[in-house]
Motif scaffolding. Structure first.
Motif, PDB file in Angstrom:
ATOM      1  N   TYR A  12      45.742  80.372  73.893  1.00 42.94           N
ATOM      2  CA  TYR A  12      46.998  79.651  74.109  1.00 42.94           C
ATOM      3  C   TYR A  12      47.586  79.069  72.827  1.00 42.94           C
ATOM      4  O   TYR A  12      48.579  78.355  72.871  1.00 42.94           O
ATOM      5  CB  TYR A  12      46.786  78.561  75.159  1.00 42.94           C
ATOM      6  N   GLN A  13      47.007  79.415  71.698  1.00 43.16           N
ATOM      7  CA  GLN A  13      47.596  79.046  70.417  1.00 43.16           C
ATOM      8  C   GLN A  13      48.294  80.261  69.812  1.00 43.16           C
ATOM      9  O   GLN A  13      47.937  81.409  70.097  1.00 43.16           O
ATOM     10  CB  GLN A  13      46.519  78.533  69.460  1.00 43.16           C
ATOM     11  N   ASP A  14      49.290  80.005  68.970  1.00 44.91           N
ATOM     12  CA  ASP A  14      49.989  81.111  68.319  1.00 44.91           C
ATOM     13  C   ASP A  14      49.028  81.870  67.410  1.00 44.91           C
ATOM     14  O   ASP A  14      48.172  81.271  66.745  1.00 44.91           O
ATOM     15  CB  ASP A  14      51.154  80.583  67.459  1.00 44.91           C
ATOM     16  N   VAL A  15      49.174  83.199  67.359  1.00 40.98           N
ATOM     17  CA  VAL A  15      48.395  83.978  66.410  1.00 40.98           C
ATOM     18  C   VAL A  15      48.962  83.717  65.013  1.00 40.98           C
ATOM     19  O   VAL A  15      50.164  83.475  64.839  1.00 40.98           O
ATOM     20  CB  VAL A  15      48.425  85.478  66.743  1.00 40.98           C
ATOM     21  N   ALA A  16      48.081  83.766  64.015  1.00 41.36           N
ATOM     22  CA  ALA A  16      48.481  83.370  62.668  1.00 41.36           C
ATOM     23  C   ALA A  16      49.621  84.222  62.119  1.00 41.36           C
ATOM     24  O   ALA A  16      50.489  83.732  61.398  1.00 41.36           O
ATOM     25  CB  ALA A  16      47.270  83.441  61.733  1.00 41.36           C
ATOM     26  N   SER A  17      49.623  85.492  62.453  1.00 44.61           N
ATOM     27  CA  SER A  17      50.608  86.406  61.876  1.00 44.61           C
ATOM     28  C   SER A  17      51.926  86.451  62.645  1.00 44.61           C
ATOM     29  O   SER A  17      52.882  87.088  62.197  1.00 44.61           O
ATOM     30  CB  SER A  17      50.025  87.822  61.811  1.00 44.61           C
ATOM     31  N   ARG A  18      52.008  85.769  63.815  1.00 43.56           N
ATOM     32  CA  ARG A  18      53.197  85.876  64.659  1.00 43.56           C
ATOM     33  C   ARG A  18      53.555  84.514  65.251  1.00 43.56           C
ATOM     34  O   ARG A  18      53.200  84.224  66.404  1.00 43.56           O
ATOM     35  CB  ARG A  18      52.976  86.904  65.766  1.00 43.56           C
ATOM     36  N   PRO A  19      54.227  83.667  64.519  1.00 40.65           N
ATOM     37  CA  PRO A  19      54.624  82.355  65.048  1.00 40.65           C
ATOM     38  C   PRO A  19      55.402  82.505  66.350  1.00 40.65           C
ATOM     39  O   PRO A  19      56.287  83.350  66.466  1.00 40.65           O
ATOM     40  CB  PRO A  19      55.496  81.776  63.930  1.00 40.65           C
ATOM     41  N   GLY A  20      55.034  81.701  67.319  1.00 42.99           N
ATOM     42  CA  GLY A  20      55.714  81.743  68.603  1.00 42.99           C
ATOM     43  C   GLY A  20      55.123  82.714  69.604  1.00 42.99           C
ATOM     44  O   GLY A  20      55.588  82.797  70.738  1.00 42.99           O
ATOM     45  N   VAL A  21      54.085  83.468  69.195  1.00 40.65           N
ATOM     46  CA  VAL A  21      53.420  84.419  70.093  1.00 40.65           C
ATOM     47  C   VAL A  21      51.989  83.930  70.323  1.00 40.65           C
ATOM     48  O   VAL A  21      51.208  83.806  69.371  1.00 40.65           O
ATOM     49  CB  VAL A  21      53.411  85.843  69.505  1.00 40.65           C
TER      50      VAL A  21
END
Length: 334
Positions: free
Chosen positions: A64-73
């Motif tokens: 449920y946290q954003d993936v480092a390479s894709r803010p907002g995902v």
């Protein structure tokens, strides 16, 4: 231990459905729960195929946290997107998570996954195995989590990601683990499920632990004896370039003396750019990985992309494999 694949398939026709094409069949758990005294069909037949079946693996420990390479995902949405792309390449994929998230993660993934893709679940074990790998109460909790995963994924295979959990042992700081592991693993053996172990495997000695090769071989042997329905994920030939390749051949040979080779599954480390990694290692590019797979005779191979390249590698595999129609998933060919 000898496994007669045809006999097991015949014995389990009412329990296990073979859902993938040809000889590369994965068992999917139906409504009957496997019993401890019921043989569970192996997850892949032993006959070699033209190319090993590709099984991508994503570790999703922060759903449920954003993936480092894709803010907002979020991690969960990133996993879903990748599964849709991988479904055009293969019909089995692994997504592992943390024990506390088993229920909501697999319910969400199963609800949204492509129909032709069969999901293999699993957990990062170190949250339950502290301070030692032979923590009996921890393995009881993990056995319960494994049964929950199987109920949700409808697949009798569970992956155990043990790299962090084995840190103390690999450092030579938990010498009594092999002697105590058999009793601790009894809940797994009694579950009737098949477990895929990301470690233990036979490792090389290090300057700080001159017994690591001997100790890891002994632990692997004891784990396999305690839980015969197991496979072990290995990485001896996982890198496109590796300065330790020659030394690792000896470790690989010892691994196959400890565990029958059909009970192991090799991994490939794949990134879009095939960039260098630490210690002089280099990732495979997708094109290099497909070439490497065409030279291998195993029935399956794990493709480990890391979180960042989970979607991009899937899309590139799909683009490359569209040039070879026979490598598409069965449902797509039909």
């Amino acid at each position: 231990m000898h496994y007669d694949g045809s006999a097991m398939r015949q014995a389990l026709t009412s329990i296990v459905a073979f859902v993938l094409s040809g000889s590369a069949a994965l068992p999917v758990r139906q409504t009957v729960t496997p019993r401890a005294d019921t043989p569970v069909a192996t997850s892949r037949a032993t006959e070699p195929t033209k190319r090993p079946t590709i099984i991508p693996w994503l570790e999703m420990n922060l759903p449920y946290q954003d993936v480092a390479s894709r803010p907002g995902v979020s991690g969960l949405d990133h996993a879903r997107e990748g599964l849709k792309a991988w479904a055009k390449v293969t019909d089995a994929a692994i997504v592992t998570t943390v024990p506390a998230r088993v229920g909501d993660v697999y319910a969400a993934l199963m609800r949204d996954k492509p129909a032709n893709l069969h999901l293999i679940g699993g957990v990062k074990t170190h949250f339950d195995l502290r301070p030692t790998f032979h923590e009996a109460a921890g393995w009881e909790r993990l056995a319960r989590a494994a049964r929950r995963i199987v109920a949700l994924t409808e697949n009798n295979v569970v992956v155990l990601e043990n790299e962090t959990a084995l840190g103390e042992f690999h450092g030579g700081r938990s010498p009594d683990t092999p002697a105590r592991i058999s009793g601790a693993l009894r809940p797994l053996a009694e579950s009737g499920l098949e477990f895929w172990w990301n470690m233990p495997v036979v490792l090389l000695d290090t300057p700080s632990n001159a017994r690591r090769g001997e100790d890891t071989a002994e632990l692997t042997r004891r784990v396999f004896e305690a839980v015969p329905r197991s496979r072990f994920l290995t990485g001896y030939r996982a890198w496109a370039e590796n300065p330790l390749a020659d030394a690792l051949r000896g470790a690989e040979a010892r691994m196959h003396e400890t565990v029958p080779e059909p009970r192991t599954i090799e991994k490939l480390q794949v990134r879009i750019a095939g960039q260098p990694y630490s210690g002089g290692k280099r990732f495979f590019t997708p094109a290099e990985a497909l070439q490497e797979l065409s030279r291998r005779h195993a029935s399956a191979c794990i493709i480990y992309t890391g979180e960042t390249d989970w979607v991009r590698v899937a899309e590139e595999f799909g683009r490359l494999m569209r040039r070879e129609p026979n490598t598409a998933p069965r449902e797509e060919r039909e």
